[in-house]
Design a protein around this motif. Sequence first.
Motif, mmCIF file in Angstrom:
data_model
loop_
_atom_site.group_PDB
_atom_site.id
_atom_site.type_symbol
_atom_site.label_atom_id
_atom_site.label_comp_id
_atom_site.label_asym_id
_atom_site.label_seq_id
_atom_site.Cartn_x
_atom_site.Cartn_y
_atom_site.Cartn_z
ATOM 1 N N GLU A 1 0.670 -0.977 -0.102
ATOM 2 C CA GLU A 1 0.110 0.217 -0.035
ATOM 3 C C GLU A 1 0.777 1.520 0.158
ATOM 4 O OE1 GLU A 1 -2.916 1.018 -0.250
ATOM 5 O OE2 GLU A 1 -4.288 -0.481 -0.017
ATOM 6 N N VAL A 2 0.345 2.248 -0.519
ATOM 7 C CA VAL A 2 0.999 3.645 -0.374
ATOM 8 C C VAL A 2 0.808 4.390 0.788
ATOM 9 C CG1 VAL A 2 1.274 5.708 -1.593
ATOM 10 C CG2 VAL A 2 1.137 3.596 -3.020
ATOM 11 N N GLY A 3 1.947 4.923 1.558
ATOM 12 C CA GLY A 3 1.442 5.810 2.782
ATOM 13 C C GLY A 3 2.203 7.341 2.316
ATOM 14 N N ALA A 4 2.208 8.227 3.164
ATOM 15 C CA ALA A 4 2.613 9.465 2.932
ATOM 16 C C ALA A 4 2.893 10.149 4.222
ATOM 17 C CB ALA A 4 1.650 10.200 2.181
ATOM 18 N N THR A 5 3.669 11.044 4.119
ATOM 19 C CA THR A 5 3.988 12.043 5.328
ATOM 20 C C THR A 5 3.131 13.193 5.264
ATOM 21 O OG1 THR A 5 5.695 13.453 3.909
ATOM 22 C CG2 THR A 5 6.613 11.655 5.169
ATOM 23 N N ARG A 6 3.055 14.114 6.434
ATOM 24 C CA ARG A 6 2.192 14.942 6.297
ATOM 25 C C ARG A 6 2.378 16.070 5.394
ATOM 26 N NH1 ARG A 6 0.699 17.973 12.263
ATOM 27 N NH2 ARG A 6 -0.916 19.501 11.151
ATOM 28 N N ALA A 7 3.790 16.263 5.306
ATOM 29 C CA ALA A 7 4.184 17.338 4.139
ATOM 30 C C ALA A 7 3.671 17.056 2.813
ATOM 31 C CB ALA A 7 5.675 17.368 4.317
ATOM 32 N N ALA A 8 3.529 15.529 2.617
ATOM 33 C CA ALA A 8 3.205 15.315 1.295
ATOM 34 C C ALA A 8 1.541 15.317 1.084
ATOM 35 C CB ALA A 8 3.603 13.709 0.852
ATOM 36 N N VAL A 9 1.056 15.103 2.174
ATOM 37 C CA VAL A 9 -0.366 15.220 2.279
ATOM 38 C C VAL A 9 -0.931 16.777 2.236
ATOM 39 C CG1 VAL A 9 -2.489 14.958 3.495
ATOM 40 C CG2 VAL A 9 -0.822 13.242 3.240
#
Lengths: 339, 290
Positions: free
Chosen positions: A249-257
């Motif tokens: 699955e793909v996750g992200a950091t807050r900065a990317a969101v």
Amino acid sequence: MNDIFVYCELDGDKVAEVSLELLSKGRQLADALGVELHAVALGNSLTTVPQQVFPYGADVLHLFDDKRLDNYTTLPYTSVLCKLIEEEKPQIFLLGATVVGRDLAPRISSTLESGLTADCTALELGSYEDKKSGRVIDNLLYSIRPAFGGNIVATIVNPYHRPQMATVREGVMPLVKTRKEDYVGRVIEHCADNYLAESDFVVRIIERHVQPRENNLKGAQVVVAGGYGVGSKENFEKLHTLANLLHGEVGATRAAVDAGFTTHDRQIGQTGLTVRPKVYIACGISGQVQHISGMKDSGIIISINSDPEAPINSIADYVINGSVEEVVPKLINFYQQKS
Amino acid sequence: MKLNIIVLAKQVPDTRNVGEEAMNSDGTVNRAALPAIFNPEDLNALELALQLKENNPGSRITILTMGPHRAADILRQGLYRGADAGVLLTDRAFAGADTLATSYALAAAIRKIGEFDIVLCGRQAIDGDTAQVGPQVARQLGLPQVTYTRKIIELKEGKMLVERSIENGIELVEAPLPLLLTVDATADACRPANAYRLLRFHRAAIPTEQATEGFRYAEQLAADTELQLKEWSLTDVDGDATRCGLSGSPTKVRKVENVVFQAKESKRYSASDEDIKALVSELLANHTIG
């Protein structure tokens, strides 16, 4: 008296996973203290709740089944839980740090004038010495939480007020089934009428739109996560290609969101999900503490970063020094060739 | 309908970007090196208050903050953006307060302000991230609460229609006034300072500032009472000292540690084809992937 209570949040007729995680942790604490673990559920038609909560270690289940409790609203839920706590006098009361938990827990703590610690990342038992009186109190709940933007970790105690209350985010505590599927503990069906007042219903829900979570980030064995260094929404698509290839699955950091590369439901870290996959591939993630605290327990960590000094590299098993744009397509390519 | 609106705001260290200059050599954070800012979600709350005021002419916004004297700056920033009055709640007795003791003090100050229809505040402050003070204040004032507010849809016949965030979704709720709302970052961003108001209100001051040597605006403050910010102590709000500060806080901090992650010995690769091929082979061989 003196038992441990866990509030079980319902998502339709399903008990929220965070509540089951808290029961798992509560079981451990109850065993260490030699007390019982109680689950509490409020809602409308709770027939399947017993079979959902008992495998995770509850000894007792309190049910408040009432049409008026169908969806969560602050005041009625607060009234019921405060009155139940006054009757039962638990020493510890745990809730999920969900939108509901973070609305409900402070309201209850303010009513009971007891201490509450939000968003704990660990719960332990230990003693506390009151420096003023010199008194030592044993078997207190240590509510351990990040503070100051995640840059410090504080251990909070409630020496004199009961219950000791804490909220915990989803995914922080591991799920542990401690009993057989068909185990049935004591179920107490309360009459909600005795706990509610007409004035509790001044706030009305007019409409509700809930979209089930679209990804299985929490259960994924492989997580390909992107940070601000991924650079664009288009580049983020490549992470999906790699994740699909690895059945992850793909996750992200807050900065990317925040940059709009992907959606909030994929955010990992202190204000998002906590994950523990077998493999964590960090793409263009510098490694702020807020993010690392949500993924540090991953099995193998692979970091792809053009900055060789990126903080995340120090906790990585493999470091690839290069840009996400260059490295990810190569990984996809060579993986397809070899497997 | 003319509304009396109270906005709760907090001055916080900007914890979002803790740069190297804010780190001590032992790895601890030097709070003094971080800029003190208006808590971001409290600005969203202020914006919703300003919108309410626009839609309900004659309404009045009072901004309330608790903190040391320098937190008066938050009040001025609120005035630049359109708030009508500012109150600083400050007293040594409040020091070391946890969320419950903080909410007790704020509730006492709100009672002292007097009549109000709506209390607005940010969902949480970035230095603690607890999201507890809003609901705790609501409870102490006996008000219903709507947390995670995204938008105020309408206000009609004493009832407010509010859109709020819930887990994986959105909810529309109707609640009667008086009411407390906590506002999250999905709400409209706060409008910038108004240049005219800035020129006027940069002179606004609390009594402690007025009494400092070299205070230059005594005349203006005498002529323009709106420049006179309020400064209240525990006694001013008829507070009970045993419920404030450290002594009024059920929670105690037992220990504070810096976050240190266990460093690993990592294998390093370049982005060359050879290196990536070798890495993929190794990951397949040791069953990390595949």
